[in-house]
Write an enzyme that holds these catalytic residues in place. Structure first.
Site, PDB file in Angstrom:
ATOM      1  N   CYS A 136      37.048  46.672  53.258  1.00  0.00           N
ATOM      2  CA  CYS A 136      37.957  46.942  52.133  1.00  0.00           C
ATOM      3  C   CYS A 136      38.828  48.156  52.398  1.00  0.00           C
ATOM      4  O   CYS A 136      39.892  48.293  51.799  1.00  0.00           O
ATOM      5  CB  CYS A 136      37.153  47.123  50.858  1.00  0.00           C
ATOM      6  N   ARG A 162      40.139  53.138  37.362  1.00  0.00           N
ATOM      7  CA  ARG A 162      39.159  53.391  38.432  1.00  0.00           C
ATOM      8  C   ARG A 162      38.282  54.512  37.916  1.00  0.00           C
ATOM      9  O   ARG A 162      38.763  55.640  37.688  1.00  0.00           O
ATOM     10  CB  ARG A 162      39.872  53.778  39.721  1.00  0.00           C
ATOM     11  N   HIS A 184      33.963  45.971  42.188  1.00  0.00           N
ATOM     12  CA  HIS A 184      35.343  46.097  42.654  1.00  0.00           C
ATOM     13  C   HIS A 184      35.959  44.687  42.665  1.00  0.00           C
ATOM     14  O   HIS A 184      36.254  44.123  43.728  1.00  0.00           O
ATOM     15  CB  HIS A 184      35.377  46.738  44.040  1.00  0.00           C
TER      16      HIS A 184
HETATM   17  N1  NVA Z   1      32.390  51.548  48.126  1.00  0.00           N
HETATM   18  C1  NVA Z   1      33.589  52.351  48.216  1.00  0.00           C
HETATM   19  C2  NVA Z   1      34.789  51.480  48.094  1.00  0.00           C
HETATM   20  C3  NVA Z   1      36.101  52.179  48.216  1.00  0.00           C
HETATM   21  C4  NVA Z   1      37.255  51.257  48.072  1.00  0.00           C
HETATM   22  C5  NVA Z   1      33.568  53.420  47.138  1.00  0.00           C
HETATM   23  O1  NVA Z   1      33.170  53.121  46.005  1.00  0.00           O
HETATM   24  O2  NVA Z   1      33.930  54.554  47.415  1.00  0.00           O
HETATM   25  N1   CP Z   2      39.945  49.187  49.087  1.00  0.00           N
HETATM   26  C1   CP Z   2      40.364  50.085  48.175  1.00  0.00           C
HETATM   27  O1   CP Z   2      40.097  49.956  46.976  1.00  0.00           O
HETATM   28  O2   CP Z   2      41.093  51.098  48.678  1.00  0.00           O
HETATM   29  P1   CP Z   2      41.534  52.414  47.887  1.00  0.00           P
HETATM   30  O3   CP Z   2      40.270  53.171  47.552  1.00  0.00           O
HETATM   31  O4   CP Z   2      42.415  53.146  48.828  1.00  0.00           O
HETATM   32  O5   CP Z   2      42.249  52.004  46.635  1.00  0.00           O
END
Ligand code: NVA
Ligand code: CP
Length: 303
Positions: free
Chosen positions: A257, A95, A127
């Site tokens: 999500c 990530r 994602h």
């Molecule tokens: N768009 C959000 C998704 C988190 C799962 C982010 O990148 O923070």
């Molecule tokens: N939806 C998702 O990716 O959640 P987290 O950021 O908690 O991993």
């Protein structure tokens, strides 16, 4: 497919195979005696837990690392991190802030002929593991039927991008409503239109009209915190609430999500309503990770 950086690394048929494998009873322990490295530059609840659980269920050992202890491009380069992790692990989930970091990690692994596959656990651009879970959730409610309408209301962000590509690839109709300055770029809109039936607007009610699925995500993604106040103003009127849901189809489901910011992109009553499938969606993160690892290990569903 060696690396999984965006949902279009899988074809329509391959996505269906991953989804089929996700629900396989007694899956083979393809990760036994293997480890999977999971690196997080940003916080995570669902992604880390779903990945760790899936790796364990397939007989492997997950090794999770959080931001400070690895220091990608701070303590050492992304390339050196990737080459080091590739010498221990069968897969490296990451990530990251910048999607380019994942591309560099994949190139570094390939450059030394290592087998480790890089899996995108969320970047500023995409994602894809979330998109797989989203497709699994939509499939369990409606089947992935041509013409099913998915409305994304909010920021045209990483989640919106992977969801749109995934849905279009599966033949679904997509409508995206964002304030104009948060739309996908013109070239990206053109590219998405080449995949399938997608429309863009700045009117949430228009986008949600007759939709089978209403999907939203945070207005301020991780890494954009300095823009939060500005975004709160810009996204005014884009909350998925009961009024907006009244525009959707009678049997519409609501997806997010997570994490959700109550009263911003979604109201608490909609999040808790019978239409909301967010917890099923969260659980599907684990099932599709199992399906993905099985697929990447060469397992195919029985026809
Ligand atoms: N768009 C959000 C998704 C988190 C799962 C982010 O990148 O923070
Ligand atoms: N939806 C998702 O990716 O959640 P987290 O950021 O908690 O991993």
């Amino acid at each position: 497919m060696k690396h999984f950086l965006e949902i279009d690394d899988l074809s329509r048929e391959e996505i269906l195979e991953v989804l089929e494998l996700s629900s396989a009873a007694s899956p083979p322990k393809v990760l036994s005696d293997s480890t999977v490295g999971l690196v997080f530059e940003k916080p995570s609840l669902r992604t880390r837990n779903s990945c760790e659980s899936a790796v364990f269920q397939l007989g492997g050992l997950p090794v999770s690392m959080v931001a400070g202890e690895v220091g990608i491009d701070q303590r050492e380069s992304a390339e050196d991190v990737a080459r080091t992790l590739a010498s221990y692990h069968q897969y490296i989930g990451a990530r990251v802030f910048a999607h380019s970091t994942l591309i560099r990690m994949a190139a570094a692994v390939d450059s030394i002929g290592a087998d480790a596959g890089i899996i995108n656990l969320l970047s500023d651009r995409a994602h894809p593991c979330q998109a797989l879970a989203d497709l699994a959730t939509i499939r369990s409610h409606f089947g992935l039927k041509d013409g099913l309408k998915v409305a994304f209301i909010g920021d045209s962000n990483n989640v919106a991008r992977s969801l749109s590509i995934g849905c279009l690839t599966m033949g679904l109709e997509v409508s995206v409503a964002s304030p104009k300055r948060y739309w996908f770029s013109e070239s990206e809109r053109r590219a998405l239109k080449e995949i399938g039936n997608i429309s863009f607007s700045s009117d949430p009610a228009e986008a949600a009209s007759g939709a089978d699925v209403v999907y939203t995500d945070v207005w301020t993604s991780m890494g954009q915190e300095v823009e939060r106040e500005e975004r709160l103003q810009d996204f005014h009127g884009f909350t998925v609430d009961a009024n907006l849901m009244a525009c959707a189809g009678d049997d519409a489901i609501v997806m997010h999500c997570l994490p959700a910011h109550e009263g911003e992109e979604i109201s608490r009553d909609v999040l808790e309503s019978p239409a909301s499938v967010v917890w099923e969606q969260a659980q599907n993160r684990m099932h599709v990770m199992r399906g993905l690892f099985l697929f990447m290990n060469g397992v195919r569903p029985r026809s």
